[in-house]
Scaffold this motif. Structure first.
Motif, PDB file in Angstrom:
ATOM      1  N   GLY A  87       0.780  -1.233   0.000  1.00 46.21           N
ATOM      2  CA  GLY A  87       0.000   0.000   0.000  1.00 46.21           C
ATOM      3  C   GLY A  87       0.808   1.277   0.000  1.00 46.21           C
ATOM      4  O   GLY A  87       0.241   2.367  -0.015  1.00 46.21           O
ATOM      5  N   LEU A  88       2.142   1.186   0.026  1.00 45.90           N
ATOM      6  CA  LEU A  88       2.964   2.397  -0.047  1.00 45.90           C
ATOM      7  C   LEU A  88       2.976   2.867  -1.495  1.00 45.90           C
ATOM      8  O   LEU A  88       3.629   2.266  -2.342  1.00 45.90           O
ATOM      9  CB  LEU A  88       4.391   2.128   0.429  1.00 45.90           C
ATOM     10  N   SER A  89       2.267   3.935  -1.759  1.00 44.98           N
ATOM     11  CA  SER A  89       2.083   4.384  -3.141  1.00 44.98           C
ATOM     12  C   SER A  89       2.859   5.650  -3.467  1.00 44.98           C
ATOM     13  O   SER A  89       2.794   6.137  -4.593  1.00 44.98           O
ATOM     14  CB  SER A  89       0.597   4.618  -3.412  1.00 44.98           C
ATOM     15  N   ALA A  90       3.598   6.194  -2.495  1.00 43.71           N
ATOM     16  CA  ALA A  90       4.330   7.442  -2.713  1.00 43.71           C
ATOM     17  C   ALA A  90       5.796   7.262  -2.340  1.00 43.71           C
ATOM     18  O   ALA A  90       6.164   6.327  -1.615  1.00 43.71           O
ATOM     19  CB  ALA A  90       3.717   8.569  -1.899  1.00 43.71           C
ATOM     20  N   TYR A  91       6.626   8.177  -2.821  1.00 39.51           N
ATOM     21  CA  TYR A  91       8.041   8.159  -2.465  1.00 39.51           C
ATOM     22  C   TYR A  91       8.228   8.530  -1.002  1.00 39.51           C
ATOM     23  O   TYR A  91       9.035   7.940  -0.290  1.00 39.51           O
ATOM     24  CB  TYR A  91       8.818   9.118  -3.362  1.00 39.51           C
ATOM     25  N   SER A  92       7.459   9.514  -0.514  1.00 39.61           N
ATOM     26  CA  SER A  92       7.581   9.922   0.890  1.00 39.61           C
ATOM     27  C   SER A  92       6.210  10.109   1.515  1.00 39.61           C
ATOM     28  O   SER A  92       5.262  10.555   0.858  1.00 39.61           O
ATOM     29  CB  SER A  92       8.405  11.209   1.023  1.00 39.61           C
ATOM     30  N   THR A  93       6.119   9.756   2.774  1.00 41.82           N
ATOM     31  CA  THR A  93       4.880   9.868   3.538  1.00 41.82           C
ATOM     32  C   THR A  93       5.208  10.387   4.933  1.00 41.82           C
ATOM     33  O   THR A  93       6.142   9.896   5.570  1.00 41.82           O
ATOM     34  CB  THR A  93       4.191   8.489   3.678  1.00 41.82           C
ATOM     35  N   MET A  94       4.468  11.372   5.401  1.00 43.53           N
ATOM     36  CA  MET A  94       4.624  11.867   6.769  1.00 43.53           C
ATOM     37  C   MET A  94       3.493  11.301   7.619  1.00 43.53           C
ATOM     38  O   MET A  94       2.315  11.482   7.306  1.00 43.53           O
ATOM     39  CB  MET A  94       4.582  13.390   6.802  1.00 43.53           C
ATOM     40  N   ILE A  95       3.866  10.609   8.687  1.00 44.69           N
ATOM     41  CA  ILE A  95       2.881  10.079   9.624  1.00 44.69           C
ATOM     42  C   ILE A  95       2.922  10.942  10.875  1.00 44.69           C
ATOM     43  O   ILE A  95       3.910  10.946  11.617  1.00 44.69           O
ATOM     44  CB  ILE A  95       3.163   8.607   9.953  1.00 44.69           C
ATOM     45  N   ILE A  96       1.853  11.693  11.085  1.00 42.55           N
ATOM     46  CA  ILE A  96       1.755  12.608  12.232  1.00 42.55           C
ATOM     47  C   ILE A  96       0.982  11.907  13.333  1.00 42.55           C
ATOM     48  O   ILE A  96      -0.161  11.491  13.124  1.00 42.55           O
ATOM     49  CB  ILE A  96       1.038  13.923  11.839  1.00 42.55           C
ATOM     50  N   PRO A  97       1.546  11.768  14.526  1.00 47.30           N
ATOM     51  CA  PRO A  97       0.842  11.069  15.603  1.00 47.30           C
ATOM     52  C   PRO A  97      -0.377  11.856  16.093  1.00 47.30           C
ATOM     53  O   PRO A  97      -0.422  13.081  16.001  1.00 47.30           O
ATOM     54  CB  PRO A  97       1.904  10.950  16.703  1.00 47.30           C
ATOM     55  N   GLU A  98      -1.344  11.123  16.628  1.00 45.89           N
ATOM     56  CA  GLU A  98      -2.592  11.747  17.063  1.00 45.89           C
ATOM     57  C   GLU A  98      -2.398  12.732  18.210  1.00 45.89           C
ATOM     58  O   GLU A  98      -3.188  13.674  18.359  1.00 45.89           O
ATOM     59  CB  GLU A  98      -3.596  10.662  17.471  1.00 45.89           C
ATOM     60  N   TRP A  99      -1.349  12.554  19.034  1.00 42.09           N
ATOM     61  CA  TRP A  99      -1.159  13.440  20.175  1.00 42.09           C
ATOM     62  C   TRP A  99      -0.726  14.842  19.739  1.00 42.09           C
ATOM     63  O   TRP A  99      -0.836  15.787  20.512  1.00 42.09           O
ATOM     64  CB  TRP A  99      -0.147  12.854  21.157  1.00 42.09           C
TER      65      TRP A  99
END
Length: 201
Positions: A87-99
């Motif tokens: 499912g990784l469809s991009a070169y870069s992904t930022m995952i921002i935590p819920e907190w």
């Protein structure tokens, strides 16, 4: 000069720059590259150790009173499956935590590695190298890199055993989070490494 390590900045009789001494990382004799100007893409503390001892105090004077800045961490993962299958469809992904609720919360990420994981993860900048043509290692592993902010003080004073235990715990926590984002990710990880601020130093 790829594959070589600079070990000394050479000065002339009038304390002017005259060159750089470097050596192959694989071993071998030192070589001198003559130059009248040196651009040092390194921390002042690294450059200090390359200068003659008599010149170090003057060179470091502007930096002595300044606190060390943040450093970066880098987690390198090798997958046995193409990331696009997960499912990784991009070169870069930022995952921002819920907190995190505002931009000012970013600064709180840098201190998280000072303890074992407790449910709060930092921002994860995920880079999927298989999204570009050169993104393969030996034609077998698919490389993924995760990077973000760290502090050298997070890792100071730890024994080797405690240091590696905390690194491995954080690797587990990060991989678990990536598996939530892309189910099957954790099972595909066959190689892993965590370069902390301490590693960078």
């Amino acid at each position: 000069f790829a594959g070589r390590t600079a070990v000394e900045i050479l000065l002339g009789e009038q304390d002017e720059v005259s060159g750089v001494r470097y050596r192959p990382r694989a071993g071998g004799e030192d070589t001198v590259a003559h130059a009248t100007v040196v651009f040092a893409n390194a921390s002042p503390h690294a450059v200090e150790n390359m200068l003659p001892s008599a010149e170090r105090v003057n060179f470091m004077a502007p930096y002595r009173s300044k606190p060390l800045s943040t450093s970066l961490y880098s987690i390198s993962l090798g997958l046995n499956r193409c990331p696009s299958e997960l499912g990784l469809s991009a070169y870069s992904t930022m995952i921002i935590p819920e907190w995190m609720e505002r931009l000012s919360d970013f600064k709180h990420c840098t201190g998280l590695f000072a303890d074992m994981p407790s449910g709060r993860l930092p921002v994860l900048g995920v880079c999927n190298y298989s999204h570009i043509d050169s993104g393969m290692i030996d034609g077998e592993l698919f490389p993924i890199s995760i990077a973000g902010a760290d502090r050298i003080t997070n890792w100071d004073g730890l024994s080797d055993a405690d240091y590696h235990a905390r690194k491995n715990a954080w690797l587990d926590a990060v991989i678990e989070r990536l598996d939530e984002e892309w189910p099957g990710f954790a099972d595909a990880v066959v190689q892993r490494d965590f370069a902390t601020a301490r590693t960078m130093r």
